[in-house]
Design a protein around this motif. Structure first.
Motif, PDB file in Angstrom:
ATOM      1  N   ALA A   1       0.832  -1.209   0.000  1.00  0.00           N
ATOM      2  CA  ALA A   1       0.000   0.000   0.000  1.00  0.00           C
ATOM      3  C   ALA A   1       0.867   1.260   0.000  1.00  0.00           C
ATOM      4  O   ALA A   1       0.614   2.206  -0.766  1.00  0.00           O
TER       5      ALA A   1
ATOM      6  N   GLU B   1       2.650   1.579  -3.340  1.00  0.00           N
ATOM      7  CA  GLU B   1       1.760   2.075  -4.395  1.00  0.00           C
ATOM      8  C   GLU B   1       1.637   3.590  -4.335  1.00  0.00           C
ATOM      9  O   GLU B   1       1.753   4.283  -5.358  1.00  0.00           O
TER      10      GLU B   1
ATOM     11  N   GLN C   1       0.125  -3.000  -6.783  1.00  0.00           N
ATOM     12  CA  GLN C   1      -1.323  -3.178  -6.905  1.00  0.00           C
ATOM     13  C   GLN C   1      -1.678  -4.664  -6.935  1.00  0.00           C
ATOM     14  O   GLN C   1      -2.642  -5.101  -6.299  1.00  0.00           O
TER      15      GLN C   1
ATOM     16  N   GLN D   1      -1.784  -6.289  -3.597  1.00  0.00           N
ATOM     17  CA  GLN D   1      -2.962  -5.948  -2.785  1.00  0.00           C
ATOM     18  C   GLN D   1      -4.239  -6.575  -3.340  1.00  0.00           C
ATOM     19  O   GLN D   1      -5.332  -6.312  -2.832  1.00  0.00           O
ATOM     20  N   GLY D   2      -4.105  -7.365  -4.382  1.00  0.00           N
ATOM     21  CA  GLY D   2      -5.287  -7.983  -4.989  1.00  0.00           C
ATOM     22  C   GLY D   2      -6.051  -7.058  -5.913  1.00  0.00           C
ATOM     23  O   GLY D   2      -7.183  -7.367  -6.305  1.00  0.00           O
ATOM     24  N   LYS D   3      -5.445  -5.928  -6.286  1.00  0.00           N
ATOM     25  CA  LYS D   3      -6.089  -4.997  -7.211  1.00  0.00           C
ATOM     26  C   LYS D   3      -5.722  -5.402  -8.644  1.00  0.00           C
ATOM     27  O   LYS D   3      -4.982  -4.710  -9.349  1.00  0.00           O
ATOM     28  N   TYR D   4      -6.253  -6.531  -9.065  1.00  0.00           N
ATOM     29  CA  TYR D   4      -5.777  -7.135 -10.308  1.00  0.00           C
ATOM     30  C   TYR D   4      -6.157  -6.328 -11.552  1.00  0.00           C
ATOM     31  O   TYR D   4      -5.354  -6.200 -12.477  1.00  0.00           O
TER      32      TYR D   4
ATOM     33  N   GLU E   1      -6.682  -3.071 -11.695  1.00  0.00           N
ATOM     34  CA  GLU E   1      -5.848  -1.870 -11.704  1.00  0.00           C
ATOM     35  C   GLU E   1      -4.423  -2.212 -12.121  1.00  0.00           C
ATOM     36  O   GLU E   1      -3.778  -1.463 -12.871  1.00  0.00           O
ATOM     37  N   ALA E   2      -3.923  -3.345 -11.642  1.00  0.00           N
ATOM     38  CA  ALA E   2      -2.566  -3.768 -12.004  1.00  0.00           C
ATOM     39  C   ALA E   2      -2.451  -3.984 -13.507  1.00  0.00           C
ATOM     40  O   ALA E   2      -1.480  -3.546 -14.137  1.00  0.00           O
TER      41      ALA E   2
ATOM     42  N   THR F   1      -2.236  -0.758 -15.285  1.00  0.00           N
ATOM     43  CA  THR F   1      -0.916  -0.153 -15.102  1.00  0.00           C
ATOM     44  C   THR F   1       0.126  -0.841 -15.966  1.00  0.00           C
ATOM     45  O   THR F   1       0.931  -0.183 -16.641  1.00  0.00           O
TER      46      THR F   1
ATOM     47  N   ALA G   1      -7.156 -12.890 -11.079  1.00  0.00           N
ATOM     48  CA  ALA G   1      -8.496 -12.301 -11.029  1.00  0.00           C
ATOM     49  C   ALA G   1      -9.574 -13.343 -11.255  1.00  0.00           C
ATOM     50  O   ALA G   1     -10.698 -13.220 -10.759  1.00  0.00           O
TER      51      ALA G   1
END
Length: 426
Positions: free
Chosen positions: A360, A363, A388, A391-394, A396-397, A400, A423
């Motif tokens: 976090a 990021e 990302q 953090q499991g923000k697949y 968003e990753a 990026t 995901a």
């Protein structure tokens, strides 16, 4: 991989053949060739005279499954071929030759017989495509790569839809040492199937990977490996892909570090060299916490010996730095968040927090760094995507990683593939 090195199955071929039977006395009761014009076949008298009794004996051999009797008919088949004057003569001579080859398992005969029918001019449309495909496969079996290529291209032009056709066509290029053309043909076929929602067999990817690797075309091998792992994710496939990325990319330490981080997360670090390369790229003096985790993981996995000098030295250097490094984290974050902080200072903070798995904070700092002048934007974006991901923000990753260019683009693509798999619960 494909239907290679065997005779065409009789059941498949039988569906394509459309010849009738000659009576014992030489009378004709033949169906027209497939897709031929709706007129009776035009057969020469010489051909009919020979074909009637020949058909009777071939039929008996086929009924009995007697290869020896079929082989004994070969001289008479040669006479039939010599007597063939009309296109229909040639077409049916080819059919009889195919019948013999199915019993005798004679690949060269099958190729020759199929060629007679294809070149007769009595086939059109889908039937021409089907027979030309069989001819290409038969010629490939006999290593007549140029002939196989011509036949398969003819089949393709005639609209043949056999799913093995593109892979067989690629083999004709490989057989003539036209490696790039073969790889391009195979890759195009893979992309075409993917666009249609019908993933290619994993054997296609592995064939391309193998040919490219043996030819030392590591960038091409990596392309097939990455395509394979996208649809066939496994620890082994990830290991292959990551190894080939390193071979193809010839990366420096910072790029290698992000490749090896993917290897750690996919569980595909395979051997002592993998762990050693990771430790060297991370550097015990720069990322002591991460190096210690990698050493511990390698020792636990039995890939690193705790008594190895490289391991003991790396552990000692990391442990000597660890306490002070951790103690300096609050000040590092404060300096990185200062409005006047340079891009270098912000990147140093972000990299440090990423190495300690504080995704976090990493990021947030990478986002700040991207607004600063003079930074390596592709490096910052790669690691922002990793933060990302962690953090499991697949989604968003993936967004990026899609922004990464330059030498890091293949690295970002691998990470994006893995993010998509995670995901979906992979």
């Amino acid at each position: 991989m494909v239907r290679k090195s065997r005779l065409i199955a009789r059941t498949a071929l039988a569906a394509a053949l459309a010849f009738g039977a000659f009576g014992a006395a030489g009378s004709v009761a033949l169906a027209a060739p497939p897709a031929a014009k709706p007129v009776p076949p035009k057969l020469s008298k010489e051909f009919v005279a020979l074909a009637g009794p020949f058909q009777t004996e071939l039929g008996a051999a086929q009924k009995a499954g007697d290869a020896a009797k079929a082989a004994a008919l070969l001289p008479r088949w040669e006479a039939l071929v010599a007597a063939a004057k009309t296109p229909d003569d040639q077409f049916f001579a080819g059919q009889f030759g195919i019948g013999i080859s199915q019993l005798t398992k004679d690949q060269a005969l099958q190729a020759r017989a199929l060629e007679l029918s294809v070149n007769s001019g009595r086939l059109e449309g889908a039937d021409l495509g089907k027979f030309a495909f069989f001819l290409g496969a038969a010629k490939l079996n006999t290593k007549d790569y140029a002939g196989a290529q011509a036949a398969l291209l003819k089949a393709q032009a005639a609209g043949a839809t056999d799913p093995d056709l593109p892979a067989l066509l690629s083999e004709t290029y490989f057989g003539q040492n036209q490696v790039q053309a073969g790889l391009d043909t195979l890759w195009k076929a893979i992309e075409t199937r993917a666009a249609a929602g019908n993933p290619a067999p994993k054997e296609w990817y592995l064939r391309g990977l193998s040919i490219a690797y043996r030819s030392k075309m590591y960038d091409q091998a990596f392309r097939f490996a990455m395509g394979n792992v996208a649809v066939n994710p496994s620890t082994d496939n990830w290991g292959d892909t990551i190894s080939l990325a390193r071979a193809a990319g010839k990366y420096q330490a910072q790029e290698t570090l992000d490749v090896m981080r993917l290897g750690r997360r996919t569980g595909s670090l395979r051997d002592t060299n993998d762990y050693a390369e990771y430790i060297q790229a991370a550097d015990p003096r720069r990322s002591p916490g991460e190096v210690l985790k990698v050493i511990d993981q390698g020792v636990t996995a039995g890939k690193l010996s705790p008594k190895d000098v490289f391991v003991t030295d790396g552990r000692a250097q990391a442990q000597a730095r660890l306490a002070a490094d951790r103690a300096g984290l609050p000040a590092l974050e404060r300096d990185a968040r200062a409005p006047a902080a340079t891009g270098t200072v912000v990147m140093a903070g972000a990299d440090t927090f990423l190495s300690y798995d504080d995704a976090a904070k990493a990021e947030a700092l990478y986002q700040i760094a991207l607004a600063k002048p003079g930074i390596d934007a592709d490096r910052a974006l790669t690691r922002l995507g990793i933060a990302q991901f962690d953090q499991g923000k697949y989604a968003e990753a993936q967004a990026t990683f899609a922004k990464v260019g330059g030498i890091r683009q293949p690295i970002a693509r691998m990470w994006s593939i893995y993010a998509a798999q995670k995901a979906k619960g992979g």
